[in-house]
Motif scaffolding. Structure first.
Motif, short mmCIF file in Angstrom:
data_model
loop_
_atom_site.label_atom_id
_atom_site.label_comp_id
_atom_site.label_asym_id
_atom_site.label_seq_id
_atom_site.Cartn_x
_atom_site.Cartn_y
_atom_site.Cartn_z
N ASN A 311 0.82 -1.26 -0.12
CA ASN A 311 -0.11 0.20 0.05
C ASN A 311 0.97 1.15 0.09
OD1 ASN A 311 -1.26 2.16 1.93
ND2 ASN A 311 -2.98 0.94 0.85
N ARG A 312 0.49 2.00 -0.88
CA ARG A 312 1.42 3.35 -1.04
C ARG A 312 1.30 4.27 0.47
NH1 ARG A 312 2.78 6.54 -5.56
NH2 ARG A 312 4.28 8.25 -4.71
N ALA A 313 0.34 4.32 1.02
CA ALA A 313 0.39 5.16 2.35
C ALA A 313 1.29 4.26 3.32
CB ALA A 313 -0.92 4.98 2.83
N SER A 314 1.62 2.75 3.39
CA SER A 314 2.26 2.21 4.31
C SER A 314 3.84 2.29 3.83
CB SER A 314 1.95 0.66 3.99
OG SER A 314 0.65 0.47 4.72
N LEU A 315 4.19 2.48 2.68
CA LEU A 315 5.38 2.67 2.47
C LEU A 315 6.00 3.97 2.56
CD1 LEU A 315 5.78 0.89 -1.31
CD2 LEU A 315 6.43 0.08 0.74
N GLU A 316 5.16 5.30 2.53
CA GLU A 316 5.43 6.49 2.89
C GLU A 316 5.41 6.57 4.33
OE1 GLU A 316 6.19 8.85 0.39
OE2 GLU A 316 5.72 6.94 -0.81
N ALA A 317 4.92 5.71 4.98
CA ALA A 317 5.06 5.69 6.56
C ALA A 317 6.07 5.43 7.11
CB ALA A 317 3.88 4.88 7.12
N LEU A 318 7.16 4.55 6.03
CA LEU A 318 8.26 4.02 6.31
C LEU A 318 9.35 5.13 6.45
CD1 LEU A 318 8.77 0.84 4.24
CD2 LEU A 318 8.69 1.07 7.03
N ARG A 319 9.19 6.26 5.75
CA ARG A 319 10.20 7.33 5.56
C ARG A 319 10.52 7.81 6.96
NH1 ARG A 319 7.12 10.70 1.03
NH2 ARG A 319 8.29 12.25 1.80
N GLN A 320 9.82 8.14 7.88
CA GLN A 320 10.09 8.73 9.21
C GLN A 320 10.90 7.65 10.14
OE1 GLN A 320 8.29 8.16 12.10
NE2 GLN A 320 9.62 9.32 13.57
N PRO A 321 10.41 6.38 10.14
CA PRO A 321 11.07 5.63 10.92
C PRO A 321 12.54 5.35 10.33
CG PRO A 321 8.83 4.73 10.60
CD PRO A 321 9.18 6.00 9.91
N MET A 322 12.80 5.27 9.26
CA MET A 322 14.08 4.89 8.38
C MET A 322 15.08 6.13 8.67
SD MET A 322 12.57 3.51 4.98
CE MET A 322 14.34 3.46 4.15
N GLU A 323 14.55 7.36 8.84
CA GLU A 323 15.50 8.57 9.05
C GLU A 323 15.66 8.79 10.68
OE1 GLU A 323 16.89 10.79 7.38
OE2 GLU A 323 16.41 9.95 5.41
N ASP A 324 14.54 8.37 11.42
CA ASP A 324 14.64 8.96 12.91
C ASP A 324 15.22 7.60 13.85
OD1 ASP A 324 14.04 11.39 12.13
OD2 ASP A 324 12.01 11.34 12.50
N GLU A 325 14.91 6.48 13.11
CA GLU A 325 15.19 5.12 14.02
C GLU A 325 14.33 5.04 15.41
OE1 GLU A 325 19.08 4.93 14.68
OE2 GLU A 325 19.78 4.48 12.54
N VAL A 326 13.19 5.68 14.97
CA VAL A 326 12.17 5.49 16.11
C VAL A 326 10.80 5.75 15.51
CG1 VAL A 326 13.50 6.10 18.30
CG2 VAL A 326 12.23 7.72 17.10
N VAL A 327 9.83 5.08 16.04
CA VAL A 327 8.10 5.48 15.55
C VAL A 327 7.59 6.28 16.94
CG1 VAL A 327 6.11 4.36 14.96
CG2 VAL A 327 8.20 3.70 13.98
N THR A 328 6.93 7.21 16.86
CA THR A 328 6.30 8.00 17.72
C THR A 328 4.73 7.74 17.24
OG1 THR A 328 8.03 9.48 18.21
CG2 THR A 328 5.79 10.17 18.97
N ILE A 329 3.86 7.07 18.25
CA ILE A 329 2.46 6.97 17.95
C ILE A 329 1.85 7.76 19.13
CG2 ILE A 329 0.68 5.45 17.92
CD1 ILE A 329 2.76 3.13 17.36
N SER A 330 1.26 8.93 18.56
CA SER A 330 0.46 10.00 19.47
C SER A 330 -1.08 9.60 19.29
CB SER A 330 0.63 11.10 19.07
OG SER A 330 1.99 11.47 18.90
N ARG A 331 -1.67 9.54 20.63
CA ARG A 331 -3.17 9.34 20.47
C ARG A 331 -3.44 10.50 21.47
NH1 ARG A 331 -2.17 6.91 17.15
NH2 ARG A 331 -2.72 4.57 16.62
N ALA A 332 -4.87 10.75 21.81
CA ALA A 332 -5.28 11.98 22.63
C ALA A 332 -4.89 11.52 24.04
CB ALA A 332 -6.74 11.74 22.44
#
Length: 509
Positions: A311-332
């Motif tokens: 999925n295109r959106a899934s691939l684009e979501a990879l860009r930030q983890p590849m650069e920053d080496e962390v994934v930040t998931i924000s919720r309310a």
């Protein structure tokens, strides 16, 4: 009547301590749990009542109030069953022990009083040790996982009755396990690079990728060995350190995929999600948020086969983890950060039918179909992949010959030698390999001769490399120079690095 018992839970991938406070007062029978419990914690009332009675104890009459502190963090999961039951038995004076300040209890109860395993035990054990606790009581199936953490006594239990006996009888022996022995037993691979026939230039590219921690994309027809090569990349990466193994084990434990028989992840993770995976499944998410494949591949490899089919959106979501080496998931309600330091290995066909450029098969795709197929991979994502390598079909002669390639151990020795050079170079900088260099570091550590500068300027002018592609070329050239054990990047290092930008040179031009 009041009691205080200590437990633990997981927030993200880290553990935190929870105090289970129990108060039993006179009044109409009632059982209330406060402290932001989720549905699983609220349902513990029924499990605890049945487990206490079926274990031969009396469930107290009166009003029972249970508080899970700190009260501002939502409590999730079934691991509070055991400490809640112990707290009720203490408050009703059915347990002789009056002080359990050094004990931590974690476990789910069945209706007959048996204790079931729960995820995230290693994170809770590490946090318990950090907070000065000396003893942790865990389900029997979680014992090996907890015992990996040195410096805290682990008591495995199979039932509520057995837990009470451990508390009241000090003669029980804690479960012992030497983490280093478990680490050495588990750090073996069943596959080897010597299994691969031919493809010497691809093996070289994978060696460079392993030495510098570079992302790599392999492009070739079906059956050319892309998946086989990708699976063997982990065998030439530097061996996991015990610290890295514990860090990786925490993530797998929280995700609930850690095997009880092998409680320590001692080999580099290799994650190969199917192309139908959702964005949340790939980078993490859900309610409550859980680590995705990029975090499960932490300290290892994320392999994306058939890259354009994702999925295109899934691939684009990879860009930030590849650069920053962390994934930040924000919720309310909260924001969680999961680690995601991995090597991306992607594989794809050159066209929809898979045979564009294959001398053995004719391609049936039109020019527009090929262009549309390749355009599924965005330029920004492609720029973040350091090495592009074509994987041609293996010749019949190579296919029918005996394997004569180097073993994984031989290649890994060269990789580890290059990594030691990089560790010395980046000492104290909190980075581990050339792929993690910042632009300033690239400027400082990628010294070029005049001849080399001329070569790369001509390449940029003719091939139209982006600024990020230029930086990637310098990083890869730095790694090639490290494999040669030289300080100055020579023209042939740059030339080889340029050859690893195949899609810039051929398909995307």
């Amino acid at each position: 009547m009041f009691s205080k018992v200590y437990s633990g839970a997981v927030l993200g991938v880290d553990g935190y301590m929870v105090t289970v406070e129990t108060h039993i007062s006179h009044g109409l029978p009632a059982f209330s749990v406060v402290g932001l419990p989720d549905a699983a914690v609220r349902e513990s009332r029924e499990r605890v009542i049945s487990a206490i009675r079926n274990s031969g104890f009396a469930f107290p009459e009166g009003k029972i109030t249970l508080n899970l502190a700190p009260a501002d963090i939502k409590k999730e999961g079934s691991g509070f069953d055991l400490p809640i039951a112990i707290g009720i038995l203490m408050a009703s004076n059915q347990i002789g022990a009056s002080e359990l300040a050094d004990f931590v209890f974690v476990g789910e109860l069945s209706l007959d009083g048996l204790v079931r395993a729960v995820p995230g035990i290693i994170s809770v054990t590490m946090e318990s040790k950090l907070k000065g606790k000396r003893t942790i009581i865990v389900p029997k199936l979680n014992a090996k996982e907890a015992a990996v953490v040195d410096g805290i006594d682990v008591y495995p239990v199979s039932s509520l009755r057995e837990t009470v006996e451990i508390i009241e009888n000090g003669s029980w022996e804690p479960f012992k396990l030497k983490p280093q022995d478990m680490f050495e037993l588990s750090s073996k691979y069943d596959i080897d690079f010597s299994d691969v026939k031919g493809q010497e230039h691809v093996k070289r590219a994978l060696e460079v990728a392993a030495a510098g921690g570079h992302n790599i994309l392999m492009l070739g027809p079906p059956g050319s060995g892309k998946t086989m090569l990708a699976r063997r990349l982990a065998t030439i990466l530097p061996s996991l350190t015990l610290e890295e193994a514990l860090e990786t084990t925490k993530i797998h434990s929280v995700a609930g995929i850690l095997q009880h028989e092998t409680p320590l992840v001692a080999t580099r993770p290799f994650r190969a999600p199917h192309h139908t995976i959702s964005e949340a499944g790939l980078v993490g998410g859900g309610n409550p948020p859980k680590p995705g494949e990029v975090s499960l591949a932490h300290n290892g490899i994320l392999f994306l086969d058939e890259l354009p089919e994702f999925n295109r959106a899934s691939l684009e979501a990879l860009r930030q983890p590849m650069e920053d080496e962390v994934v930040t998931i924000s919720r309310a309600a909260l924001s969680l950060t999961f680690p995601s330091r991995f090597i991306l290995v992607a594989a794809m066909n050159p066209c929809p039918c898979g045979y564009f450029g294959d001398p053995m098969h004719s391609c049936t795709c039109t020019h527009s179909q090929i262009k549309r197929y390749l355009s599924k991979i965005s330029g920004p994502l492609l720029d973040r992949i350091d090495i592009h390598i074509e994987v041609p079909r293996v010749s019949i002669t190579e296919l029918t010959s005996r394997p004569t390639g180097e073993s994984s151990i031989t290649i890994r020795e060269r990789v580890e030698k290059a990594r030691r050079i990089q560790q010395k170079r980046f000492a104290g900088m909190k980075i581990f390999c050339n792929a993690q260099m910042t632009p300033k570091m690239v400027e400082n550590y990628c010294k070029l001769t005049t001849e080399t500068e001329t070569l790369i300027r001509e390449a940029i002018a003719k091939l139209g490399f982006s600024a990020r592609a230029y930086t990637k070329i310098l990083k890869v050239a730095r790694t090639i120079a490290d494999l040669d054990n030289v300080d100055i990047i020579e023209p042939y290092h740059i030339a080889e690095a340029i050859q690893y930008r195949g899609l810039d040179r051929k398909f995307w031009v």
